[in-house]
Structure formats: C-alpha cells, structure tokens
Design a protein around this motif. Structure first.
Motif, PDB file in Angstrom:
ATOM      1  N   ASN A 160      -1.968  10.449   3.934  1.00 55.28           N
ATOM      2  CA  ASN A 160      -0.655   9.896   3.640  1.00 55.28           C
ATOM      3  C   ASN A 160      -0.044  10.697   2.497  1.00 55.28           C
ATOM      4  N   SER A 161       1.224  10.446   2.201  1.00 52.83           N
ATOM      5  CA  SER A 161       1.922  11.259   1.203  1.00 52.83           C
ATOM      6  C   SER A 161       1.283  11.118  -0.176  1.00 52.83           C
ATOM      7  N   PHE A 162       0.776   9.925  -0.495  1.00 50.65           N
ATOM      8  CA  PHE A 162       0.130   9.673  -1.777  1.00 50.65           C
ATOM      9  C   PHE A 162      -1.118  10.541  -1.935  1.00 50.65           C
ATOM     10  N   VAL A 163      -1.968  10.549  -0.912  1.00 47.81           N
ATOM     11  CA  VAL A 163      -3.212  11.339  -0.965  1.00 47.81           C
ATOM     12  C   VAL A 163      -2.896  12.826  -0.933  1.00 47.81           C
ATOM     13  N   LEU A 164      -1.883  13.214  -0.163  1.00 52.54           N
ATOM     14  CA  LEU A 164      -1.514  14.619  -0.065  1.00 52.54           C
ATOM     15  C   LEU A 164      -1.071  15.157  -1.422  1.00 52.54           C
ATOM     16  N   ARG A 165      -0.278  14.380  -2.157  1.00 52.64           N
ATOM     17  CA  ARG A 165       0.135  14.791  -3.510  1.00 52.64           C
ATOM     18  C   ARG A 165      -1.069  14.915  -4.426  1.00 52.64           C
ATOM     19  N   ARG A 166      -1.969  13.971  -4.330  1.00 47.00           N
ATOM     20  CA  ARG A 166      -3.167  13.996  -5.167  1.00 47.00           C
ATOM     21  C   ARG A 166      -3.989  15.249  -4.928  1.00 47.00           C
ATOM     22  N   ASN A 167      -4.213  15.565  -3.667  1.00 50.02           N
ATOM     23  CA  ASN A 167      -5.063  16.709  -3.355  1.00 50.02           C
ATOM     24  C   ASN A 167      -4.421  18.033  -3.769  1.00 50.02           C
ATOM     25  N   ARG A 168      -3.121  18.146  -3.582  1.00 49.69           N
ATOM     26  CA  ARG A 168      -2.437  19.375  -3.992  1.00 49.69           C
ATOM     27  C   ARG A 168      -2.508  19.560  -5.506  1.00 49.69           C
ATOM     28  N   LEU A 169      -2.270  18.476  -6.243  1.00 51.37           N
ATOM     29  CA  LEU A 169      -2.339  18.556  -7.700  1.00 51.37           C
ATOM     30  C   LEU A 169      -3.767  18.816  -8.162  1.00 51.37           C
ATOM     31  N   ILE A 204      -4.002  16.058 -13.875  1.00 50.81           N
ATOM     32  CA  ILE A 204      -4.817  14.870 -13.630  1.00 50.81           C
ATOM     33  C   ILE A 204      -4.063  13.624 -14.112  1.00 50.81           C
ATOM     34  N   THR A 205      -3.413  13.751 -15.260  1.00 45.53           N
ATOM     35  CA  THR A 205      -2.611  12.644 -15.789  1.00 45.53           C
ATOM     36  C   THR A 205      -1.486  12.285 -14.824  1.00 45.53           C
ATOM     37  N   ALA A 206      -0.843  13.300 -14.250  1.00 38.43           N
ATOM     38  CA  ALA A 206       0.217  13.065 -13.268  1.00 38.43           C
ATOM     39  C   ALA A 206      -0.327  12.334 -12.047  1.00 38.43           C
ATOM     40  N   ILE A 207      -1.542  12.694 -11.628  1.00 40.29           N
ATOM     41  CA  ILE A 207      -2.175  12.015 -10.492  1.00 40.29           C
ATOM     42  C   ILE A 207      -2.393  10.543 -10.813  1.00 40.29           C
ATOM     43  N   GLU A 208      -2.885  10.268 -12.023  1.00 38.03           N
ATOM     44  CA  GLU A 208      -3.157   8.887 -12.414  1.00 38.03           C
ATOM     45  C   GLU A 208      -1.864   8.075 -12.527  1.00 38.03           C
ATOM     46  N   ILE A 209      -0.799   8.679 -13.018  1.00 39.05           N
ATOM     47  CA  ILE A 209       0.487   7.992 -13.093  1.00 39.05           C
ATOM     48  C   ILE A 209       1.003   7.693 -11.685  1.00 39.05           C
ATOM     49  N   ASP A 210       0.854   8.668 -10.801  1.00 38.18           N
ATOM     50  CA  ASP A 210       1.277   8.496  -9.416  1.00 38.18           C
ATOM     51  C   ASP A 210       0.472   7.376  -8.758  1.00 38.18           C
ATOM     52  N   ARG A 211      -0.814   7.316  -9.061  1.00 39.56           N
ATOM     53  CA  ARG A 211      -1.652   6.266  -8.495  1.00 39.56           C
ATOM     54  C   ARG A 211      -1.244   4.890  -9.043  1.00 39.56           C
ATOM     55  N   TYR A 212      -0.897   4.832 -10.315  1.00 37.45           N
ATOM     56  CA  TYR A 212      -0.453   3.577 -10.923  1.00 37.45           C
ATOM     57  C   TYR A 212       0.831   3.083 -10.256  1.00 37.45           C
ATOM     58  N   ILE A 213       1.758   4.004 -10.006  1.00 35.56           N
ATOM     59  CA  ILE A 213       3.005   3.644  -9.329  1.00 35.56           C
ATOM     60  C   ILE A 213       2.721   3.157  -7.906  1.00 35.56           C
TER      61      ILE A 213
END
Length: 303
Positions: A160-169, A204-213
């Motif tokens: 999904n778009s959430f996981v795709l962003r995580r993996n790219r980052l 990594i911080t951006a990933i965690e913020i994205d996950r929080y959102i």
C-alpha cells in the motif's frame, strides 16, 4: 567552534537530534498502547555520534591519541549497526541471508575495528594508513548490504502507499549510513559527512511521523482495543502482556486484520513472511485475551 574541532553544521545537527530525542521521550511517556524505546535508543546513539565525532580528537586529551579515534569509530559503527537492526526489527524488512545477519555484521565490525584499524596503527603509527585499511573493506560490505537491501525491497508485492513510502525512505536511509566508511576515507570533512549521516536518522524520523499520521487516520478501528486496555488497567490488572499493550508493529497488523485481509495478504502488503504475520497476530490475541482471529474481530470489530 568553541575552541574545539566541532563544525557549526555538526553542532546544529546535534541540537536537532537532542530536540528529537526529548520530543520522543515525552511522547513515549504518554503512549499507553505502544512504545518508542527503540527510537529513543537510535536517537540517543546519533546524539552520541555527533558529540564524539564533533568534539574528538581533542588536543588536550591526556590519554593515548588513538583512543579518541577508537571511541569515535566505535560509536559510529554501533550507530550504523543499530540503524540496520532498527529497520529490521521495527519494520520486519528482512533482507539479509543466513550468513550476513545483524549479529554477524556486528561481530565483523569489531573485527574490522581492531584488526584493520588498531593493529595497522600500532605498526605504522599513521592514522591515514590505518584508516584506509579499515574503511575500504567496510565500504565494500556496506555497499553490498545496500545493494541486497534495494534488490529485496524492489521485489515487493502489493504494497500500500504507506508501506511503499516507508520502504523507499528506508532504502535512502540505509544508503546514507552506508556511505560513512567512504566519507571517512575521504577525510575529516564534518560539513559533508555529518549532514549525510544524520539524514539517515531524519528519514527514519519521517517514517515514524508518517506512521503516526497513519495511525491517527485509522484510530477509530482501534478504539475498542484501546478502551479494553483502559478499562482493564482501571480494574487493577497486573498482567504484563496487557500493561505493555500492543507494539507499534502489532497495531499495524491489527489494522490489517480489521480490514479482513488474510495473513498472506498482510505479509505481501508489509513485505514479511506469513509466519511472521501469524506470530504478530498470536501476540495480539494473547494481549487482548481472545483465542483466535474470529473472536478478536467479534470482540473489537465495528459494531
């Protein structure tokens, strides 16, 4: 700066890392159903990396000169290895084979530091020579790791778009950290090295913020579970599983279960093995005092 070797860019990055560490600590103390312990450790290591790499070597240091480099490189290696471990543990991104594991990378790092940095220095008494002996093979290992990481991530199914962003980052984060040996070989250019390495932490911080959102957007699906914890704790339960609550990873899996996805579909979505999904699900059921998926959905699903 301040009469030391620290560059202003390193000092600025140090302040940012300390700020993020404080925010994470405050946030972690308020969370009832998950924790940020691993992130706190990671941010603490980056603060330590900026401190040691920025202020050392210190000319007035009373001990052996080489000891300062051993401290600096040890902290840098520990930070790098823990970043890899963090991605593996928090996101279940398994890209390593049986031989190239996190444990073996850590052991190899110690060997490289002692065998390829300390011993050459003791023989030649030259930092430049020992640095070359140390960084060239380490660069080869880290670049191979990045190559393996990218190849594995690029083969993901149904993200999904959430996981795709995580993996790219995550790929970019690992790539930045893996440049550390090469940047060290080039020389002590803090204005170049520290922004690149700290970028790996900021990603990594951006990933965690994205996950929080992402959690906030799907919070209504977890309301019944969170209310269960709240009510159980008010009743004075001393269950370790309940008091610890769901981990962040387990909340992700629980959200997918609420979407009626199979374990195979969840595994493909998050790029993890079906057995890993089953293990997470089992932990979720134990912590919410149900026996299986059907009871979990019946007890906490939408009414």
């Amino acid at each position: 700066m301040f009469g030391t070797s620290i560059h202003w860019t390193t000092f600025f990055l140090l302040l940012i890392d300390i700020f993020l560490l404080i925010i994470a600590f405050i946030k972690s103390s308020k969370l009832k159903h998950s924790n940020l312990n691993s992130y706190l450790i990671l941010s603490g290591l980056f603060v330590l990396y900026n401190l040691t790499g920025g202020f050392l070597p210190f000319k007035e240091f009373s001990g052996p000169f080489i000891l300062q480099y051993l401290i600096t490189y040890s902290v840098a290696l520990t930070t790098g290895v823990y970043l890899y471990y963090y991605i593996y543990k928090e996101y279940d991104i398994q890209v390593l084979g049986q031989h190239l594991t996190i444990k073996n990378i850590a052991i190899s790092s110690v060997f490289f530091l002692l065998g390829l940095f300390l011993i050459p220095y003791l023989i030649t008494n030259s930092i430049d020579i020992s640095r070359a002996f140390f960084t060239i093979p380490v660069s080869a290992v880290t670049l191979y790791f990045v190559f393996s990481f990218y190849n594995r991530i690029s083969k993901q199914k149904n993200p999904n778009s959430f996981v795709l962003r995580r993996n790219r980052l995550s790929v970019i984060s690992v790539g930045c950290m893996s440049l550390l040996p090469l940047l060290t070989l080039i020389g002590d250019y803090q204005w170049l090295t520290f922004p690149i390495i700290n970028l790996s932490f900021f990603l990594i911080t951006a990933i965690e913020i994205d996950r929080y959102i992402y959690f906030l957007e799907n919070r209504t699906k977890m309301n019944e579970v969170f209310n269960y914890y709240k009510n159980t704790n008010q009743e004075g339960s001393h269950s370790t599983l309940i008091n610890n609550g769901l981990t962040i990873r387990e909340i992700e899996i629980a959200l997918s279960i609420f979407d009626n996805k199979t374990y195979k579909e969840i595994g493909e979505e998050y790029f993890i093995a079906k057995n890993t999904v089953s293990k997470h699900a089992s932990n979720i059921f134990k912590k919410t005092n149900v026996k299986n998926r059907l009871q979990f959905l019946k007890k906490f699903g939408k009414r």
